[in-house]
Design an enzyme around this catalytic site. Sequence first.
Site, PDB file in Angstrom:
ATOM      1  N   ASP A   1       0.611  -0.918   0.600  1.00  0.00           N
ATOM      2  CA  ASP A   1      -0.013  -0.158   0.242  1.00  0.00           C
ATOM      3  C   ASP A   1       0.792   1.430   0.152  1.00  0.00           C
ATOM      4  O   ASP A   1       1.961   1.560   0.381  1.00  0.00           O
ATOM      5  CB  ASP A   1      -0.691  -0.072   1.503  1.00  0.00           C
ATOM      6  CG  ASP A   1      -0.075   0.103   2.479  1.00  0.00           C
ATOM      7  OD1 ASP A   1       1.195  -0.337   2.363  1.00  0.00           O
ATOM      8  OD2 ASP A   1      -1.095  -0.043   3.779  1.00  0.00           O
TER       9      ASP A   1
ATOM     10  N   ASP B   1       1.660   4.597   1.593  1.00  0.00           N
ATOM     11  CA  ASP B   1       1.288   4.487   3.448  1.00  0.00           C
ATOM     12  C   ASP B   1       0.439   6.106   3.660  1.00  0.00           C
ATOM     13  O   ASP B   1       0.416   6.249   2.870  1.00  0.00           O
ATOM     14  CB  ASP B   1       3.365   5.476   4.597  1.00  0.00           C
ATOM     15  CG  ASP B   1       3.558   4.886   5.450  1.00  0.00           C
ATOM     16  OD1 ASP B   1       2.890   4.395   5.984  1.00  0.00           O
ATOM     17  OD2 ASP B   1       4.125   5.885   5.968  1.00  0.00           O
TER      18      ASP B   1
END
Length: 293
Positions: A214, A216
Site C-alpha cells: 500500500d 503509507d
Amino acid sequence: MSTQLLHKASIGIIGGSGLYSMPGFAAQEEVTIETHFGAPSDAYIVGELEGKTVAFLARHGRGHRISPSELNFRANIYGMKLLGVERILSLSAVGSLKEEHRPTDFVIPDQFFDRTRGRVSTFFSGGVVAHISFADPICPQLAAEVARVSGSLGVNAKKGGVYLCMEGPAFSTRAESNVYRSWGMDVIGMTNLQEAKLAREAEICYVTIAMVTDYDCWHEGHDAVTVDEIVRVLHQNAGNACKVVRETVAAMPAERTCKCGSALRHAILTDRASIPSEARERLRPILGKYLGG
Ligand SMILES: [Zn+2]
C-alpha cells in the site's frame, strides 16, 4: 547446543509461511535449531527447489506470533549459517513512500535507513569486536539476479532505493511519513535492516525483495483502500513472490562474485589471543576460518 555446520542448505529464504507451499518445493525436513543466541522464529523447512538445497524460515513464526521488535534476528541468521546457507532471499511487505512505487510493485533496495531503537544487531560482543563494512548493505550479485529474473517474469521490480526500517509495530504518523518522504526514502518496513547487517557479519549474501502492499499514510488515497483491494494486492504479491523466488533459485550462479563471503577478513579488531574461549565457541561457525578452526 551445536556449533557444527550442518551443510543442509545453500540458499535461505525468509518470508511468510505461505512460501512453504510454493509449487516445485519438495520439503524434506523440519530442522529445529537452538543457538547460543536463543531460538530462531521457527523450525527451518529444508528441501529442494529447482535442484538446489534451500531452507525456509517464517520470519514471524508460523501463525505470525512474533512482532518485529521481538524478533531474535541473531538466532534467525545464525541458524541459516549453521545450515550452510551462503545466500539469503528475504521477502517482506512494505509501504510505499513514493507515488512511483505502486501496490503490487516490487522494490529491490540498495540502501537502508535505521529508525529502530535498541535492537540487538551484531554477533560481536562479549570479548570479540569486529566492524564490518556496511556502506553497501545489499549483495550486488543477488540484487542483479532478482531484478533480471523479475523482469523476465513480467513482475514490475525496481532496482535500487532506500528501505526505511522503523520500529513498529504501529505504523507511522502522517508527520513521520512526510518527513521520510522529504528524506527521499522509497519504502518503509520493520525488519530487514537487522537481517542484512547480521547476514553481512556472517558473510552471507543478502537481498531484500520488498513487496509494496500500500501507500503509507502520506497518500491521499490511503484511507480509501477497501478490504477487497488489500486482499487482491496481497494475493498478487504472494503469487509473484513464489515465481521470483523459484526462478531466482533456478538461475543462481554457483560461484559468488561479490565480496560478501570475505566481509570479516579485515574487520576483526580483537587480538586473536585475547578472544575468550567461550566467545570462540559461540562464534565458531562465523569466525572459525579466521581463528584456525
Ligand atoms: Zn554477495
